[in-house]
Each structure stands twice: as C-alpha cells, then as structure tokens.
Write a protein that holds these residues in place. Structure first.
Motif, mmCIF file in Angstrom:
data_model
loop_
_atom_site.group_PDB
_atom_site.id
_atom_site.type_symbol
_atom_site.label_atom_id
_atom_site.label_comp_id
_atom_site.label_asym_id
_atom_site.label_seq_id
_atom_site.Cartn_x
_atom_site.Cartn_y
_atom_site.Cartn_z
ATOM 1 N N ARG A 1 0.817 -1.003 0.075
ATOM 2 C CA ARG A 1 -0.083 -0.011 -0.175
ATOM 3 C C ARG A 1 0.978 1.357 -0.001
ATOM 4 N NH1 ARG A 1 -5.393 -0.844 1.213
ATOM 5 N NH2 ARG A 1 -5.812 -3.010 1.832
ATOM 6 N N CYS A 2 0.398 2.197 -0.720
ATOM 7 C CA CYS A 2 1.099 3.410 -0.790
ATOM 8 C C CYS A 2 0.067 4.557 -0.996
ATOM 9 C CB CYS A 2 2.210 3.279 -2.015
ATOM 10 S SG CYS A 2 3.218 4.827 -2.110
ATOM 11 N N GLU A 3 -0.412 5.474 -0.054
ATOM 12 C CA GLU A 3 -1.433 5.952 -0.135
ATOM 13 C C GLU A 3 -1.196 7.595 -0.588
ATOM 14 O OE1 GLU A 3 -4.324 5.076 -0.290
ATOM 15 O OE2 GLU A 3 -4.273 3.088 0.531
ATOM 16 N N ASP A 4 0.052 7.933 -0.231
ATOM 17 C CA ASP A 4 0.523 9.113 -0.209
ATOM 18 C C ASP A 4 1.364 9.691 -1.354
ATOM 19 O OD1 ASP A 4 -0.563 9.696 2.564
ATOM 20 O OD2 ASP A 4 1.403 9.018 3.309
ATOM 21 N N GLU A 5 1.693 8.719 -2.099
ATOM 22 C CA GLU A 5 2.495 9.113 -3.424
ATOM 23 C C GLU A 5 1.583 9.638 -4.491
ATOM 24 O OE1 GLU A 5 5.627 9.036 -4.162
ATOM 25 O OE2 GLU A 5 6.181 8.416 -1.909
ATOM 26 N N PRO A 6 1.995 10.779 -5.284
ATOM 27 C CA PRO A 6 1.003 11.314 -6.336
ATOM 28 C C PRO A 6 0.989 10.334 -7.443
ATOM 29 C CG PRO A 6 3.346 12.368 -6.356
ATOM 30 C CD PRO A 6 3.086 11.393 -5.152
ATOM 31 N N ALA A 7 0.087 10.654 -8.508
ATOM 32 C CA ALA A 7 -0.236 9.762 -9.653
ATOM 33 C C ALA A 7 0.887 9.920 -10.379
ATOM 34 C CB ALA A 7 -1.564 10.224 -10.250
ATOM 35 N N GLY A 8 1.331 8.786 -11.176
ATOM 36 C CA GLY A 8 2.469 8.810 -11.968
ATOM 37 C C GLY A 8 2.767 7.487 -12.530
ATOM 38 N N GLU A 9 3.905 7.445 -13.217
ATOM 39 C CA GLU A 9 4.398 6.038 -13.566
ATOM 40 C C GLU A 9 4.863 5.293 -12.549
ATOM 41 O OE1 GLU A 9 4.348 4.785 -16.555
ATOM 42 O OE2 GLU A 9 3.289 6.331 -17.581
ATOM 43 N N LEU A 10 4.795 3.910 -12.599
ATOM 44 C CA LEU A 10 5.398 3.152 -11.250
ATOM 45 C C LEU A 10 7.040 3.011 -11.407
ATOM 46 C CD1 LEU A 10 3.001 0.106 -11.284
ATOM 47 C CD2 LEU A 10 3.078 2.025 -9.602
ATOM 48 N N GLY A 11 7.474 3.006 -12.650
ATOM 49 C CA GLY A 11 8.982 3.037 -12.680
ATOM 50 C C GLY A 11 9.330 1.503 -12.929
ATOM 51 N N VAL A 12 8.527 1.000 -13.965
ATOM 52 C CA VAL A 12 8.930 -0.542 -13.924
ATOM 53 C C VAL A 12 8.949 -0.739 -15.442
ATOM 54 C CG1 VAL A 12 8.150 -1.406 -11.831
ATOM 55 C CG2 VAL A 12 6.530 -1.274 -13.790
ATOM 56 N N GLN A 13 9.678 -1.866 -15.691
ATOM 57 C CA GLN A 13 9.810 -2.418 -17.262
ATOM 58 C C GLN A 13 9.002 -3.759 -17.301
ATOM 59 O OE1 GLN A 13 13.554 -2.997 -19.385
ATOM 60 N NE2 GLN A 13 12.483 -4.227 -20.720
ATOM 61 N N LEU A 14 7.709 -3.553 -18.072
ATOM 62 C CA LEU A 14 7.009 -4.866 -17.899
ATOM 63 C C LEU A 14 7.393 -5.955 -19.110
ATOM 64 C CD1 LEU A 14 3.922 -3.045 -16.822
ATOM 65 C CD2 LEU A 14 5.286 -4.531 -15.398
ATOM 66 N N GLU A 15 6.922 -7.010 -18.740
ATOM 67 C CA GLU A 15 7.234 -8.018 -19.846
ATOM 68 C C GLU A 15 6.387 -7.541 -21.119
ATOM 69 O OE1 GLU A 15 5.281 -11.805 -19.068
ATOM 70 O OE2 GLU A 15 3.675 -11.029 -17.922
ATOM 71 N N PRO A 16 6.705 -7.817 -22.333
ATOM 72 C CA PRO A 16 6.143 -7.583 -23.567
ATOM 73 C C PRO A 16 4.592 -8.048 -23.665
ATOM 74 C CG PRO A 16 8.121 -8.284 -24.015
ATOM 75 C CD PRO A 16 7.972 -8.567 -22.566
ATOM 76 N N MET A 17 3.818 -7.050 -24.041
ATOM 77 C CA MET A 17 2.233 -7.676 -24.564
ATOM 78 C C MET A 17 2.471 -8.880 -25.308
ATOM 79 S SD MET A 17 0.074 -4.103 -24.276
ATOM 80 C CE MET A 17 0.849 -3.598 -25.962
ATOM 81 N N ARG A 18 1.339 -9.871 -25.053
ATOM 82 C CA ARG A 18 1.359 -10.829 -26.310
ATOM 83 C C ARG A 18 0.372 -10.169 -27.204
ATOM 84 N NH1 ARG A 18 0.561 -16.495 -22.584
ATOM 85 N NH2 ARG A 18 2.718 -16.790 -21.967
ATOM 86 N N LEU A 19 0.821 -10.153 -28.463
ATOM 87 C CA LEU A 19 0.003 -9.429 -29.326
ATOM 88 C C LEU A 19 -0.982 -10.605 -30.014
ATOM 89 C CD1 LEU A 19 2.913 -7.170 -31.016
ATOM 90 C CD2 LEU A 19 1.213 -6.726 -29.035
ATOM 91 N N ARG A 20 -2.229 -9.985 -30.345
ATOM 92 C CA ARG A 20 -2.958 -10.521 -31.099
ATOM 93 C C ARG A 20 -2.763 -10.177 -32.611
ATOM 94 N NH1 ARG A 20 -9.062 -8.587 -29.309
ATOM 95 N NH2 ARG A 20 -9.007 -9.244 -26.994
ATOM 96 N N THR A 21 -2.923 -11.436 -33.328
ATOM 97 C CA THR A 21 -2.549 -11.471 -34.742
ATOM 98 C C THR A 21 -3.701 -11.438 -35.781
ATOM 99 O OG1 THR A 21 -2.349 -13.773 -34.793
ATOM 100 C CG2 THR A 21 -0.247 -12.732 -34.429
ATOM 101 N N CYS A 22 -3.732 -11.300 -36.879
ATOM 102 C CA CYS A 22 -4.833 -11.078 -37.764
ATOM 103 C C CYS A 22 -5.400 -12.241 -38.470
ATOM 104 C CB CYS A 22 -4.418 -10.069 -38.994
ATOM 105 S SG CYS A 22 -5.920 -9.837 -39.987
ATOM 106 N N GLY A 23 -6.618 -12.452 -38.341
ATOM 107 C CA GLY A 23 -7.056 -13.869 -38.836
ATOM 108 C C GLY A 23 -7.749 -13.472 -40.242
#
Length: 433
Positions: free
Chosen positions: A60-82
């Motif tokens: 929990r972190c109630e006092d921090e202002p809105a903004g980026e978390l500062g993380v690099q996330l795994e790439p999204m699994r992309l949808r391909t075209c059918g």
C-alpha cells in the motif's frame, strides 16, 4: 504482468518491488497488460497486489502522487490477424525475409499506442468496453468499405463483423476514430467509396478523418486474387472529386474530413496541397501530408544554408521513383543557393517488389546498390532514413555499411526533409572531408 526491470529511485523501487515479481492488480483492478498498469497508476493512491516466488502480498502506498510506477514490464502478447484481405501486403512478401515481416498484427492496443491500423474484426464487446473504460483514444481503423457484403469480400470474412455497430459504440463512448480506405480499383471505388465516406460522415466528429490510400501491389502475387493498381486516370478522378467534396465539408463542418494519400496527388500530377489542407495532420503516418511536411521543413531550413562549400563536392541523393520530382525540386534549390555542390537525385526502381511499388520507404539495399553501381563515383551518398528499421537494416537485411563497402563511397542516412539542416550544421561537409 511480470516485472523485468525496476527503475532506480522510482516508485516501484521505493516500494521494494524487484525484477521477477508479478504485478497482479493495481488499485483493486486486475492488470492484463501495460495499458492497465498505465491507466490505473494514474489514479493516485496505490494498492498493489504482487506475487513473488509463489507468495502473494499487498503493498500500500497512499501518499504518493499519481504517475508512472517506474517498472519495465514483460512485452504484451499481441493479437494477430485472422483476416484474408485480398490486398494484404504481408501476403505479397517473397520468401526468405526476416520472420517479423510475415507477422500480421491486429491489436487495438497497438492502434492506441503506435497508430497501427486495425480492422476491429477480432474485437468483441468485452474489448470495446475495455477501450471505453481505459479511454484508448484515438484509434486507427481500417474500414475499406461500409457495405457489409463488400467488406466481407475484401477482408475475407466468413460473417459480418458488425463494424458499424462497433464504431457507433466507440463514438458514443467519446473515442476518436481515424479511418482509412485502401482503394482497390473495381472493388471499393466509385459508388462504394462514396457510400463509405457518407456512412462514416454520420459519426463525425468522433470519426474525425478518413484517409484514402491507393492499394500497394508487388510482383509477388502468385495465387492471390487479381487486383490492378490505381492508374493515373482513376487518381485524377479521385483527387478532383474528393478535393471538391472535402472543401464542401470544410465549409459545412469546419473540417475537411476526407484526406488523400500523397501517392494519389503525385499519380494524378496534382500539386501537393498546402499545410492548411491537412489541418493537424491526423494521418501523416499513413502517407497523408508527409511530402507537405517535407517541403515546409525545407523552407524553414534553407535560410541556414551556407553560401559555399570549401571544395567541389558531388552528392547523390537516393529516393523512390514516386517522390523523385519533389526531392529534385528541393535539391535544385540547394544547388542554386550553395556554390561548389553538385547534387544528383537518383530515383531507384524497385525490382525487389516490382516497379509498381514506387514509395521510398519500401526500397531495399540490393536495389539501391544496383542503381548506385551504374553511375560514376562521387563524394557522398545520402540514403533515405525511412528505408531502415530500428536496427538500421533495409527490408532485405542489407545495411548502409554494406552499400558503402560495395560502392566504395561514404554514405549518410538522412531524413530528406533535413538535408538543408545537414549543410547548415556542417555535418555534410565534415562527412565528406
């Protein structure tokens, strides 16, 4: 979403998150991809559910202002075209190219993040609700035809994908849409094109623009549905009709609404319109207004041109056959203003994809090399930057260094619109010396 890296000093770092942790929920909302994380992180007060080594815990972190978390996330699994679009460019690639060139993406998230065009044929109502909830606006949609039977034929759909219902929902949710129509002569031009524009106009201003783009055909269409390119006569008809129509809409709605690809103006022998015709350039990445930006950038930069180079210099400027007259116009003015410079524009014929492919961005290294080796040696070759991917490779995996080694001349990769700036900054002169 698994965390790949944590930014030092960022919020995630302060909260004790580590690479390898899995972010399960943010502020009580399950996260499925980067978009969820971005959206819910903007709320402010944080409540993170995390999994580490099979154990779940809450931060929990109630006092921090809105903004980026500062993380690099795994790439999204992309949808391909059918879909099985009759004009799909991916299907017109020859064999033996890098695997990424055969991937057909059809992911509304890429449309929001990067401006990719999607048909929405694989988007269900759950996806549409998510688009509305996360405010994924604007989206770029490939429409091609609003007549459902024709759209099914063009896209190779087995059933009506109810596109107009989807657009109506998005418009009602306040999502801005930019639409495109790839014009296939004999298929969706003429009355069908007029119907498509009229139908999309009913959703204005949420459908904010419609781009008309000529179909791109390569010589590698064996076994595919026969198509013909947009010829000069059809290009003239489209430009004449939709320039008039756009002006009428501008007078009526305050927006031109219909925008034409640069290729259509050039094919019709029509001058590239002024910047005001493109308003805020809503579809420039679709080749709509790119040449106008190029010409206007040159007008800004030319005031900084030097009066002369210190020694006679011969420069070859490589471009595609379609844009060659525009590039020649710019180079001729540079040659008039700068002494000791000889600028030669080299339009390269696309043998790799076929001569009907005339845009600069689809030139390959081998075609450029073949064109360059037929001419005499110069001092420098300028290669167009839009031919290269993020790794500095042409479509055929050649590199500028390979071309330089084979022709025995130095090369410089440059955005054609910044040629004058190169002179002004002395970059070109230093490179030649």
């Amino acid at each position: 979403m698994r965390i790949l890296a944590v930014e030092t000093g960022g919020l995630a770092d302060l909260l004790g998150l580590r690479p390898g942790d899995t972010l399960l929920a943010l502020n009580g909302h399950a996260v499925a991809d980067e978009l969820d994380v971005r959206f819910w992180a903007a709320e402010g007060g944080r409540w993170l559910e995390v999994e580490r080594n099979g154990q779940r815990f809450t931060v929990r972190c109630e006092d921090e202002p809105a903004g980026e978390l500062g993380v690099q996330l795994e790439p999204m699994r992309l949808r391909t075209c059918g879909n099985a679009c009759v004009f799909c460019f991916v299907d017109q690639n020859p064999r033996g190219m890098r695997p990424s060139l055969y991937v057909k993406d059809e992911d509304y998230r890429l449309s929001f993040l990067h401006g990719n065009y999607v048909t929405l044929s694989n988007a269900g109502w759950r996806d549409l609700l998510r688009i509305a909830e996360l405010r994924l606006s604007p989206l770029y949609i490939s429409v091609h035809a609003t007549d459902s039977a024709l759209r099914k034929k063009l896209l190779g759909l087995r059933r009506d994908d109810r596109l107009l219902e989807k657009i109506a929902f998005l418009a009602g949710a306040g999502i801005t849409v930019h639409a495109q129509v790839v014009i296939c002569p004999g298929w969706n031009d003429g009355p069908f094109l007029e119907q498509t524009v009229d139908t999309l106009l009913e959703f204005f201003p949420q459908v904010a623009s419609v781009a008309l783009v000529p179909v791109g055909l390569t010589r590698h269409r064996q076994g595919l549905v026969p198509l013909r390119p947009v010829d000069r006569q059809l290009a003239c008809e489209i430009v004449a009709h939709y320039e008039q129509r756009a002006q009428e809409l501008r007078n009526l709605l305050g927006s031109y609404f219909v925008y034409l690809a640069d290729e259509l103006y050039l094919a019709a022998g029509h001058e590239i319109p002024l910047a005001s015709r493109y308003e805020d350039f809503p579809q420039v990445e679709n080749g709509v207004g790119m040449l106008r930006l190029f010409l206007d950038q040159f007008q800004k930069d030319k005031r900084r041109l030097p009066h002369s180079l210190s020694a006679p210099t011969r420069v070859t400027v490589v471009t595609g056959t379609l844009a060659a007259p525009i590039v020649q116009q710019v180079c001729a003015e540079i040659a008039r203003r700068v002494a000791n410079i000889e600028l030669k524009v080299l339009p390269v014929t696309n043998h790799f994809y076929g001569e009907t492919v005339t845009v600069t961005g689809l030139l390959t290294g081998q075609d450029i090399w073949a064109a360059l080796r037929k001419q005499g040696r110069g001092d420098l070759v300028l290669l167009p930057a839009n031919c290269l991917n993020a790794d500095g490779c042409f479509l055929d995996d050649w590199t500028p260094a390979q071309i330089s080694a084979r022709i025995g001349e130095p090369v410089e990769v440059v955005d054609h619109g910044r040629i004058a700036q190169m002179f002004a900054a002395g970059v070109l002169r230093e490179r030649v010396s």
